[in-house]
Design a protein around this motif. Structure first.
Motif, PDB file in Angstrom:
ATOM      1  N   GLY A 129      43.862  97.400  55.239  1.00  0.00           N
ATOM      2  CA  GLY A 129      43.621  98.757  55.726  1.00  0.00           C
ATOM      3  C   GLY A 129      43.089  98.766  57.153  1.00  0.00           C
ATOM      4  O   GLY A 129      42.616  97.760  57.676  1.00  0.00           O
ATOM      5  N   PHE A 130      43.172  99.923  57.767  1.00  0.00           N
ATOM      6  CA  PHE A 130      42.761 100.095  59.166  1.00  0.00           C
ATOM      7  C   PHE A 130      41.740 101.215  59.239  1.00  0.00           C
ATOM      8  O   PHE A 130      41.892 102.262  58.603  1.00  0.00           O
ATOM      9  CB  PHE A 130      43.993 100.449  60.006  1.00  0.00           C
ATOM     10  CG  PHE A 130      43.677 100.962  61.389  1.00  0.00           C
ATOM     11  CD1 PHE A 130      43.490 100.078  62.447  1.00  0.00           C
ATOM     12  CD2 PHE A 130      43.558 102.325  61.632  1.00  0.00           C
ATOM     13  CE1 PHE A 130      43.211 100.548  63.716  1.00  0.00           C
ATOM     14  CE2 PHE A 130      43.270 102.801  62.900  1.00  0.00           C
ATOM     15  CZ  PHE A 130      43.091 101.917  63.946  1.00  0.00           C
ATOM     16  N   LEU A 131      40.684 101.002  60.026  1.00  0.00           N
ATOM     17  CA  LEU A 131      39.663 102.032  60.225  1.00  0.00           C
ATOM     18  C   LEU A 131      39.442 102.239  61.709  1.00  0.00           C
ATOM     19  O   LEU A 131      39.234 101.282  62.449  1.00  0.00           O
ATOM     20  CB  LEU A 131      38.343 101.630  59.558  1.00  0.00           C
ATOM     21  CG  LEU A 131      37.175 102.632  59.710  1.00  0.00           C
ATOM     22  CD1 LEU A 131      37.513 103.971  59.057  1.00  0.00           C
ATOM     23  CD2 LEU A 131      35.887 102.065  59.130  1.00  0.00           C
ATOM     24  N   GLY A 132      39.517 103.495  62.139  1.00  0.00           N
ATOM     25  CA  GLY A 132      39.299 103.830  63.540  1.00  0.00           C
ATOM     26  C   GLY A 132      38.262 104.930  63.682  1.00  0.00           C
ATOM     27  O   GLY A 132      37.966 105.663  62.736  1.00  0.00           O
ATOM     28  N   HIS A 133      37.703 105.027  64.894  1.00  0.00           N
ATOM     29  CA  HIS A 133      36.664 106.023  65.187  1.00  0.00           C
ATOM     30  C   HIS A 133      37.204 106.994  66.241  1.00  0.00           C
ATOM     31  O   HIS A 133      37.350 106.637  67.409  1.00  0.00           O
ATOM     32  CB  HIS A 133      35.408 105.304  65.695  1.00  0.00           C
ATOM     33  CG  HIS A 133      34.221 106.189  65.849  1.00  0.00           C
ATOM     34  ND1 HIS A 133      32.976 105.699  66.198  1.00  0.00           N
ATOM     35  CD2 HIS A 133      34.054 107.532  65.721  1.00  0.00           C
ATOM     36  CE1 HIS A 133      32.121 106.700  66.273  1.00  0.00           C
ATOM     37  NE2 HIS A 133      32.756 107.822  65.996  1.00  0.00           N
ATOM     38  N   ILE A 134      37.524 108.205  65.801  1.00  0.00           N
ATOM     39  CA  ILE A 134      38.087 109.199  66.716  1.00  0.00           C
ATOM     40  C   ILE A 134      37.072 109.550  67.802  1.00  0.00           C
ATOM     41  O   ILE A 134      37.402 109.724  68.975  1.00  0.00           O
ATOM     42  CB  ILE A 134      38.490 110.477  65.950  1.00  0.00           C
ATOM     43  CG1 ILE A 134      39.613 110.161  64.965  1.00  0.00           C
ATOM     44  CG2 ILE A 134      38.917 111.574  66.908  1.00  0.00           C
ATOM     45  CD1 ILE A 134      39.994 111.322  64.083  1.00  0.00           C
ATOM     46  N   GLY A 135      35.825 109.633  67.402  1.00  0.00           N
ATOM     47  CA  GLY A 135      34.750 110.035  68.315  1.00  0.00           C
ATOM     48  C   GLY A 135      33.758 110.895  67.562  1.00  0.00           C
ATOM     49  O   GLY A 135      34.103 111.514  66.538  1.00  0.00           O
ATOM     50  N   GLY A 136      32.516 110.954  68.057  1.00  0.00           N
ATOM     51  CA  GLY A 136      31.504 111.755  67.371  1.00  0.00           C
ATOM     52  C   GLY A 136      31.332 111.301  65.939  1.00  0.00           C
ATOM     53  O   GLY A 136      31.136 110.114  65.672  1.00  0.00           O
TER      54      GLY A 136
END
Length: 595
Positions: A486-493
């Motif tokens: 799986g992949f986890l990203g941080h869009i922001g805030g």
């Protein structure tokens, strides 16, 4: 060997060769040529084999003897006959690559051979590819070109073989204007480790694209070579890693096809790596090595010829046993009588018998740490890399620093500075690749509810701690439930995105929410936890109650709805997110019901 014995062997070989020609005892094997775009089979190269157990089983020896005896046309005729017999029984709608000596295009009997070939070919002539290698000196380019043009006009395609090995010069390329250029396997070997070769192949890719020709990489032997060639834009490939020559026309192995498709999906992607996941073997390079019995004068010649070679690994039976660095070698020679003593002695007297040797899979950060612990005199010596205990290549301290800096710069450019997770560009790319792949997937959008009031009351520092905790918690739950890919990203805030396979989504969401609802209480005072809310200003400046933070998870899958663009998927997710946030407690909604 005495002249008498030599003559006896030559006589015996000639008798064997004569028998091969008379009995036409030649077999054909076929090696597939694959598209490096989609893994489909373009065609098969026909390769001749002489009688097993004889000196002529190797086709090179067979053709060498044929040239010496003036029998090239006779041998070519037998080979083409055998290729047709086998291929036409099985090769439906596939191209047949047949090797042709240029001699055949320069002699009348050669033209007769090719005419007979076409008269026996019962299919569209567009499925024939004549592969020409300039192993015979071409004195009459005009005749060669005119004869070749005749068969091109019939529909046959032309390939130039061994491009890059010195035979296939610019004269041949410009004269023939081939549809296919087969890159010599010496250029392909260890291509993933050699930037100079990569630059050369990039130039060939640009040339082929501008002339509407296609490149075929020969001799692909490893997965790393295949990946690199795909990244460079090479059109087709063949080699033992893809498929060994066989008497049958074998189909592409599903694993190879899948690898090609997957690599093309991620080709040109932003690869957000870190120094703990990057292995030292990935940046190693293969350089010349010597053996312990090598004399000092031979080492001196190597250093004199290779100005870029600063050291030589000493290898015995595929295992590193020492290292001699250039500056240390000449330091020994510079001592009194050093030149006279060491030039005639074996290098094992001068080499470092305990050089730093590191396994291929060692992470960069650990390798850097080990390298920097060396004594001052060996600090900048080569690092020898082994794989399965055998010599693989070397890495310099400069290589380590450059790669580490490159990775850190990439992370600074594409990762969120607070969590270190991939940012928007990488997230969009990941979702886009999943859409194109047509696999079953789920995209999870995470949003913290009532985060702004918390930030206002408890301060930005505590707000950052909540964000870091949420990121770590989601990662931990994904790993615990075997979402390793799986992949986890941080869009922001306070917004995150995960992309996973679409199985066990309910279980994953419930596990994340259960853990979050327990952990979030640690970030509130005991009084606020008891109350279950805090007092803060709303967007209009009015003081009101805000519940303890909760987590909303909007889930989008392609189970019933197909998406063509990232923006289309994001728009659909925003609708689900609004429904989630209407609830004042942690919850999730999976938008996979049929419409």
């Amino acid at each position: 060997m005495s002249k008498l014995n030599q003559k006896n062997i030559e006589d015996l070989n000639y008798k064997q060769y004569e028998e091969v020609i008379v009995t036409e005892d030649i077999d054909m094997v076929f090696q597939c040529i694959l598209s490096l775009k989609d893994g489909g089979v373009l065609g098969y190269e026909a390769l001749c084999r002489g009688p097993k157990g004889t000196a002529f089983e190797d086709p090179k020896e067979l053709f060498k003897m044929a040239k010496a005896c003036g029998d090239i046309i006779a041998l070519e005729r037998i080979c083409k006959k055998r290729a047709l017999e086998k291929f036409q029984r099985k090769g439906d709608h596939l191209k047949l690559f047949v090797n042709i000596d240029p001699y055949c295009f320069l002699k009348e009997e050669g033209e007769n051979l090719l005419n007979d070939f076409f008269s026996s070919w019962d299919r569209d002539s567009g499925y024939v590819v004549f592969e020409v290698t300039e192993q015979t000196c071409i004195h009459d380019y005009t005749r060669f070109h005119n004869t070749l043009r005749k068969y091109k006009d019939l529909g046959a395609d032309i390939a130039i073989g061994d491009v890059g090995n010195g035979y296939a010069g610019l004269n041949l390329l410009t004269s023939v204007e081939p549809l296919y250029m087969k890159m010599d396997m010496k250029l392909i070997r260890d291509i993933h480790k050699q930037p100079f070769k990569q630059a050369l192949l990039k130039a060939f890719v640009e040339f082929s694209n501008s002339t509407n020709s296609k490149l075929i990489a020969e001799g692909i032997e490893t997965a790393e070579e295949l990946d690199c060639l795909i990244d460079l834009g090479i059109h087709y490939g063949q080699g033992y890693y893809i498929q060994k020559p066989s008497a049958e026309l074998l189909n592409t192995h599903p694993v190879i096809r899948s690898r090609i498709l997957e690599r093309n999906l991620t080709k040109g992607d932003i690869r957000l790596r870190n120094i703990t996941s990057t292995r030292i073997g990935e940046i190693s390079k293969c350089i010349p090595y010597i053996r312990p019995e090598t004399l000092g004068k031979e080492v001196n010649l190597v250093f004199e010829k290779g100005s870029d070679i600063q050291g030589l690994p000493v290898i015995d039976q595929d295992k590193p046993v020492g290292l001699i660095m250039k500056h240390k070698f000449y330091r020994h020679l510079g001592k009194q009588y050093g030149y006279a003593i060491f030039m005639k002695r074996t290098i094992d007297r001068l080499m470092d018998k305990a050089p730093l040797t590191i396994d291929y899979d060692t992470p960069l950060d650990r390798a850097s740490e080990i390298a920097m612990m060396r004594e001052e005199d060996t600090l900048y010596d080569y690092i020898i890399v082994t794989r399965d205990g055998k010599y693989y290549g070397i890495v310099t301290v400069k290589d380590l620093l450059q790669k580490t800096t490159e990775i850190e710069l990439d992370r600074a450019r594409y990762a969120n500075p607070l969590t270190g997770l991939p940012g928007n560009m990488v997230i969009d790319q990941k979702i886009r690749n999943m859409i194109v792949s047509k696999k079953q997937y789920a995209v999870l959008y995470f949003d913290l509810d009532n985060f702004k009031p918390y930030n206002d009351v408890y301060g930005f520092e505590n707000g950052d701690r909540v964000i870091e905790m949420t990121a770590a918690l989601i990662e931990q739950r994904m790993k615990a439930l075997d979402f390793h890919e799986g992949f986890l990203g941080h869009i922001g805030g306070d917004d995150f995105v995960a992309v996973v396979e679409s199985h066990q989504i309910h279980k994953l969401c419930e596990a994340i929410i259960e853990k979050f609802d327990k952990r979030i209480l640690d970030f509130y005072s005991e009084l606020d936890c008891k109350k279950g809310y805090i007092m803060a200003e709303n967007r209009h400046g009015i003081i009101e109650k805000f519940p303890v933070m909760s987590l909303s998870i909007a889930v989008v899958t392609n189970r019933y709805k197909n998406f063509e663009r990232v923006s289309q998927l994001a728009e659909y997710a925003s609708k689900i997110k609004k429904k989630c946030k209407a609830c004042w407690t942690s919850n999730y909604i999976i938008g996979d019901t049929p419409e």
